[in-house]
Every structure is written in structure tokens, then in C-alpha cells.
Design an enzyme around this catalytic site. Structure first.
Site, short mmCIF file in Angstrom:
data_model
loop_
_atom_site.label_atom_id
_atom_site.label_comp_id
_atom_site.label_asym_id
_atom_site.label_seq_id
_atom_site.Cartn_x
_atom_site.Cartn_y
_atom_site.Cartn_z
N LEU A 157 0.77 -0.92 0.44
CA LEU A 157 -0.03 0.29 -0.29
C LEU A 157 0.63 1.01 0.23
O LEU A 157 1.90 1.33 0.32
CB LEU A 157 -0.64 0.01 1.23
CG LEU A 157 -2.30 -1.09 1.37
CD1 LEU A 157 -2.67 -1.27 2.68
CD2 LEU A 157 -3.08 -0.89 0.38
N THR A 158 0.10 2.33 0.13
CA THR A 158 0.76 3.75 0.25
C THR A 158 2.07 4.06 1.28
O THR A 158 1.52 3.73 2.18
CB THR A 158 -0.41 4.97 0.34
OG1 THR A 158 -0.67 4.61 -1.32
CG2 THR A 158 0.84 5.78 -0.60
N THR A 159 3.21 3.81 1.24
CA THR A 159 3.54 4.07 2.14
C THR A 159 4.37 5.06 2.60
O THR A 159 5.10 5.47 3.68
CB THR A 159 5.38 3.17 1.76
OG1 THR A 159 6.13 3.05 0.59
CG2 THR A 159 4.64 1.29 2.31
#
Lengths: 229, 269
Positions: free
Chosen positions: A11-13
Site C-alpha cells: 500500500l502507499t508507504t
């Protein structure tokens, strides 16, 4: 048959387009919020005139920093909540405190799903409500709010200047001073800012973007590498 | 097999030899037995009104409503079976929400009507479901064309109307609606007109007491769904009762007094 390669879901990190600090102060006659109008793309000052404020209903204002698209999503979710309340017609309306708690649950749920909304949000509302929620769902109700790097640079200044009986106008002046300091020091800050005022009775005012002004660069030469240690 | 449908009325999947779908017609019957429901599109907004029949005096005033907010700019009035109508309202709310999530704009009432009509239609196509026993009046404010009124019926058809009535008093009310001048009619006028129409369409001897439930989406309330103020409804109703009395005064003076006294369950809250 093709083989399926199993990889962990990523996921967006890290956030991409971001807003910096949001400041807020609780005064004797209401609450004031302030922040600049910048959405940075990394270190690039990409979008210089975007609002980071949102007014979902009369007497409530939220403002946020962090990933800008997540902030937009958060504003949309908030609007939906208020619209559902409108349709219920049960005579009850969401108080600022209730919204604050709702956002806390929302952000906590998202982080627990490992899919957080990358924002820190300040909530100001009628009845002199001021609170903030971070991206993990930590909800704090206080008389002073500073998010992001503002926690380090602005909060000490606000604490020093805050006193009982501070009016909204004085409070706003404090916030402007803090935003000046942030503009000097925070490389993701802008000198165009916006403020929101919510009076005790719920009268709400969100300003147009305006220039901070009164910036003083004469002392800049004193800030040398030597001094910075 | 005796009866109206003679075997052709057991499922919506069966046509009668004359080309009728009896189950759907029965659903229409359910609508026709309901308290009168009226929608009027005016120059400055749209008014939805319901003659909300009260089966017993023990019911809380303003409970069991038949007019609902769907979005800020749309409301729905239900004629027919209440729970069926509420299911439609619930669907309408999610359609409106869904449209917003996708387009970041409010749903045009015309599109909502279209989608709800499709929704109702699906329930007249399969043996394992029954059609909706309700007709709904969708009052809304369209950004481009202003106030509007749409109807969705149990068979899944949808229409756009200037004014519409359904339920028990529909025949009388439709006649009365035909006489209105829609080019000049304002919402405030419509409220008193509707109160009178509903009052006159009633059968004094047989009908149950009623509450007059009204909502509008108009200029006066910022083009948002709002209930018509109780004071306005009460006074409109009082005027209607008085007017009705005067009109029928010569014929039967006794019955009207009883009507006025017996049915006035509306309470200021």
C-alpha cells in the site's frame, strides 16, 4: 495454466502531494485555525493556492496536513456523514466534538487496516471546541493545536503567548507570527495563508488566501552553519 | 380456478391472454387504497404532501412519516405500502450518494427517477420477488432546469409531471389540480391549495383522521429539502376546513362540524 506469483500487498508507504503544518488556538470568544495554501510535490512547491480548509456544516471547520488526496477523501467522507444526518431529520446534529471523535475512529480504522489516510487534522467548532487527530487516530482536545513540524517550531511559541482571555483577533496575530516562523524554517511552507474563525455561537468565517507580509530577512546572515552546529 | 386473474395472477412472470400482468395491477391497487399523496411543481419550488391516515389516536403525532429527504435537494413522498416505500427511499439515498462519490456533484432528479424506475421494474420480472406496492413522488431541484417532479410506479414506469396525485382521493384531487395555473403558482399558494384539495376529497363518514404532512424544496429554504413549517400547515388546514364548511354549508351543516372536530389530530410540536 499461468502461475500466480504471491507477493505481499503493498500500500502507499509515503505521501506524494503534501500539505504542511496546521495551527489552531482556542480563544475567549471562539477558535481560530490557520495554515498555508501549499500542496508540495516532494520539495517542489507544486500547488500554491489550494485550500486545506473544509466547512462541512455551520459552526464546524476542519483543516489538515499530509497527503492532499487523502485530505480530499477525508473531506468527502465528512460531507457524506453530514448529508446522512440531514436526511435523518431527527433534530439532532453532529456536534464538533462528535465529528472529532468520528474522524478519530475513521483514521484509527484505516490505520488498523494498514491503509491509513496520511493526514493530521484539526477540528474547530462552536462552543469553543478545538481538537486534533493524527493519522493513527490519536484524538486530542486541547487549547492549542500545531501539527507536523509546527509541533516543534510553533507550539512552544503559542504556549508562551497564550493566556486566559485571549481574543480571537489576538489569537490570529499569534498564529500569523507562528506561520512567519514556519515560513522561515519549514522548507515546505508558503507565505500565502488562510485562516478560519469559529465564534462561540457558531458564526464561521474562512478567509480568502492572503499574503503573510511583514517578513524580516535581515537576521538571515546570523544564521550560519557555525551557529547551526 | 375462480377469481379475477383465473390462474394468470400468481406470478409477475405470467401474462394473461389479454396481455396483462395481474400481480403488477394488484400492486397498483395497493397504491390506490393509500392516503392521498400530492406533488405540485410551482414556480419557486416543488411541494410534496401526504394525507397521512392515522389508524388510532394512540399513534404519536408526526410518527410513521411518508415524506423523506433523500439528499439535500431531493425528497420523496410515498403512496401505498409504507415499508415498500421506505425501501425505495433507502435505495434512492444510496443512488444519490453513489452518484456524488463518482462525479462529485449532486444527482439530477431526472437521473434518480430513471434509476429508481429501473429498480422498481426489476421487481416485476421474476417469480421470486413481488412488485413494490408503492408509487413514489420525487420532488427535486435540478441545477439546470429548476424545480421538478417525477413519479415512479409499481410497474417500473417513470413520468415527469407538473402536478400529480395518487391514493384514495386521486380522482377529485386530479380534477382540482387541472384547474391550477402552474405559471404563477408559488409554493406558499400550493400549500393552501393542497390542504383544501385533500380536505375536500375526503369521505367524512368513512375516512380515518389524518395528519397533513408536507415538505418542499424551494427558493425560500435555499433549494434544500425542508418540512413545511407546522404553523403554516395548521393554518392552511384550518382555512381549508372553514372553506369546505362554507361551501357545503347549505347542504348539510351538521356533518362538517363533526369532521372538523373529529379529524384535527395535528398538534403543534
Amino acid at each position: 495454466m499461468h502461475s500466480v506469483k504471491l507477493v505481499p500487498c503493498e500500500l502507499t508507504t509515503e505521501p506524494i502531494v503534501t500539505g504542511s503544518s496546521v495551527l489552531g488556538v482556542q480563544c475567549a470568544d471562539g477558535v481560530v485555525l490557520a495554515c498555508d495554501t501549499l500542496a508540495s510535490y516532494g520539495s517542489l512547491a507544486r500547488f500554491q493556492r489550494v485550500t486545506r480548509f473544509h466547512q462541512p456544516a455551520a459552526g464546524v471547520v476542519i483543516a489538515g496536513g499530509g497527503e492532499y488526496s487523502d485530505l480530499q477523501q477525508l473531506f468527502r467522507i465528512t460531507d457524506n456523514v453530514y448529508r446522512q444526518e440531514f436526511c435523518h431529520e431527527d433534530g439532532w446534529e453532529l456536534t464538533p466534538r462528535a465529528l472529532h471523535q468520528y474522524l478519530s475512529r475513521l483514521l484509527y480504522a484505516r490505520r488498523s487496516r494498514l491503509d491509513p489516510l496520511y493526514n493530521t487534522v484539526a477540528v474547530a467548532g462552536k462552543g469553543r471546541f478545538l481538537g486534533m487527530v493524527d493519522m493513527y487516530g490519536t484524538a486530542i482536545e486541547t487549547n492549542l493545536v500545531a501539527t507536523g513540524i509546527g509541533t516543534l517550531l510553533a507550539l512552544p511559541l503559542l504556549r508562551k503567548r497564550w493566556h486566559e482571555g485571549l481574543t480571537m483577533d489576538d489569537g490570529l496575530a499569534c498564529l500569523e507570527d507562528c506561520l512567519r516562523v514556519l515560513y522561515y524554517r519549514d522548507c515546505r511552507a508558503l507565505r500565502t495563508i488562510q485562516v478560519a474563525k469559529v465564534s462561540d455561537s457558531g458564526e464561521t468565517f474562512i478567509s480568502e488566501p492572503y499574503d503573510l507580509g511583514n517578513l524580516q530577512w535581515k537576521v538571515a546572515h546570523a544564521v550560519t552553519e557555525k551557529l547551526m552546529i | 380456478m375462480a377469481g379475477v386473474g383465473s390462474g394468470y395472477d400468481l406470478s409477475t412472470t405470467t401474462f394473461s391472454p389479454e396481455g396483462r400482468v395481474y400481480q403488477v395491477e394488484y400492486a397498483v391497487k395497493a397504491v390506490e387504497q393509500s392516503g392521498t399523496v400530492i406533488g405540485v411543481r410551482c414556480v419557486d419550488g416543488v411541494v410534496l404532501a401526504v394525507e397521512n391516515l392515522r389508524s388510532t389516536k394512540l399513534l404519536q403525532p408526526n410518527s410513521l412519516r411518508r415524506v423523506f429527504a433523500v439528499d439535500r435537494h431531493i425528497g420523496i413522498a410515498i403512496a401505498g405500502i409504507g415499508p415498500d416505500g421506505r425501501q425505495m427511499v433507502s435505495r434512492a439515498r444510496s443512488e444519490a450518494q453513489n452518484f456524488r462519490n463518482v462525479y462529485a456533484e449532486e444527482i439530477p432528479p431526472s437521473l434518480l427517477a430513471e434509476r429508481l424506475a429501473s429498480y422498481a421494474h426489476v421487481y416485476s420480472l421474476y417469480w421470486h420477488v413481488r412488485p413494490f406496492g408503492c408509487a413514489i413522488l420525487i420532488g427535486g431541484w435540478d441545477e439546470t432546469s429548476g424545480p421538478c417532479l417525477y413519479i415512479v410506479e409499481p410497474d417500473g414506469s417513470g413520468y415527469k409531471y407538473r402536478a400529480y396525485a395518487n391514493g384514495k382521493g386521486r380522482t377529485a384531487v386530479r380534477t382540482a389540480l387541472n384547474k391550477l395555473n402552474f405559471d404563477q403558482l408559488t409554493c406558499a399558494d400550493a400549500v393552501s391549495e393542497i390542504a383544501l384539495m385533500i380536505h375536500q376529497s375526503r369521505d367524512i363518514a368513512k375516512d380515518k383522521p389524518y395528519e397533513l404532512e408536507m415538505a418542499w424544496i424551494s427558493e425560500v429554504c435555499d433549494r434544500q429539502f425542508a418540512r413545511v413549517p407546522m404553523s403554516l400547515i395548521s393554518s392552511a388546514r384550518q382555512r381549508a376546513e372553514l372553506e369546505h364548511q362554507q361551501m357545503e354549508g347549505d347542504a348539510s351543516p351538521g356533518a362538517d362540524a363533526a369532521e372538523a372536530a373529529g379529524t384535527n389530530v395535528m398538534e403543534e410540536s
